[in-house]
Enzyme design. Sequence first.
Site, mmCIF file in Angstrom:
data_model
loop_
_atom_site.group_PDB
_atom_site.id
_atom_site.type_symbol
_atom_site.label_atom_id
_atom_site.label_comp_id
_atom_site.label_asym_id
_atom_site.label_seq_id
_atom_site.Cartn_x
_atom_site.Cartn_y
_atom_site.Cartn_z
ATOM 1 N N ASP A 137 -2.306 -26.420 19.825
ATOM 2 C CA ASP A 137 -1.913 -26.619 18.432
ATOM 3 C C ASP A 137 -0.412 -26.385 18.317
ATOM 4 O OD1 ASP A 137 -2.023 -27.034 15.742
ATOM 5 O OD2 ASP A 137 -3.450 -25.438 15.297
ATOM 6 N N ASP A 194 -0.715 -33.094 15.575
ATOM 7 C CA ASP A 194 -0.209 -31.837 16.118
ATOM 8 C C ASP A 194 -1.230 -30.990 16.863
ATOM 9 O OD1 ASP A 194 -1.661 -31.189 13.851
ATOM 10 O OD2 ASP A 194 -0.337 -29.552 13.266
ATOM 11 N N GLU A 195 -2.407 -31.513 17.153
ATOM 12 C CA GLU A 195 -3.367 -30.706 17.897
ATOM 13 C C GLU A 195 -4.324 -31.599 18.680
ATOM 14 O OE1 GLU A 195 -6.322 -28.543 15.591
ATOM 15 O OE2 GLU A 195 -5.819 -29.740 13.819
#
Length: 420
Positions: A31, A125-126
Amino acid sequence: MGRSQSLPRGGGDPRFGPDADDTGCPILHVDMDAFFASVEVRRRPELRGRPVVVGGVGPRGVVSSASYEARRFGVRSAMPTARARALCPGAVYLPPDFAAYSAASRAVMRIFRDVTPLVEPLSLDEAFLDVAGARRLFGPPAAIAALIRRRVAEEQHLTCSVGVGPSKFVAKLGSTRAKPDGLLVVPAGQVLEFLHPLPVSALWGVGERSADALRRLGLRTVRDLAEAPPGLLRRAVGEASATHLHELAWGRDPRGVSPEQVEKSIGAEVTFDTDVTDPAEIRRALLALADKAGARLRAAGQVGRTVSLKVRFADFRTVSRSRTLAVPTDTAREMFDTAWALWGVLAPREPVRLVGVRMEGLAVAEETPRQLTLGAPERGWREAEAAADAAAARFGRSVIGPASLLGRRDKHRVEKPTRP
């Protein structure tokens, strides 16, 4: 990016940290930390250390991302920007630049795929990674997590937090608890010790309303929920949710990492800044494209049988040529040799706007028998390129140039394409 739940960091508990036992923990959840805000700070170094808020800047705007300096004032994602301004009037407020965030995301995901083809992005983003098959090259899961964090920091000047665990659910909780810029391993044998003290809001599927309903029944921790009578859970959240939450509360999550899609072909292409007529430039481009495609094939554990060349001219007319090989391959050298031969057959005299190289007819490499060509060495291009993959995964592909595919004499020679 902000999170709807807040879990205590696990750094103080030696059972759960970067040095904990990662046996049986093949799943990583990576993350990025305050991703949008961090990308903005990366391109505006003068903002480092200051509160930065990304989102709608108008009266009806909403916060998309807040730096950790801004979060200390209570600013969170999904909060109205007007509320954020009231909490932190001294922050720098910036409108989002999704093109920049998408580019940064692609660069980060490429780092993940250098390590394993089993990458399941959840958002920009993850992502989840299954690194079970990468241990032979890069070591145990915690070492792989540290490698990824180092490469993201060195190559992208961004930070990420990584959870390592036996399942997706546990790994995601681990990354949340490791934030910011941390690494946390949840040993397979200590999942319940990690999980049961957490608030019920830590469970997937428990929103604010569900958490309130559970708390009204006296179920405040995951342990409370795990030990609750099934009928009590069903009355609170319904049949389907009760079963789901009960399984999670006991650490049971059988889902595997699922890449975005199963590719039917793997390749790469490039659009030139200006139209090209020089065969030497075309040759260099095909070499680089074959190098990229070969690396992606090997990362995906696949081989292909048919090499395809794509050419788009200045007037946007597009042609393609293909050739089927006698034996499936995943080596960039064979792809390049075939693509260059196809270029020679095409022998265009018009300016070229785009070229592409693609491998089709894919099969699983481990299930495909290999056949040595008569007189070929037992160890050759495939081993050399696999070694280059390992070096690229550790240090970045920029250190391994496509010129390594060419011999010393060939590297400086540009042949005119000829018909076979």
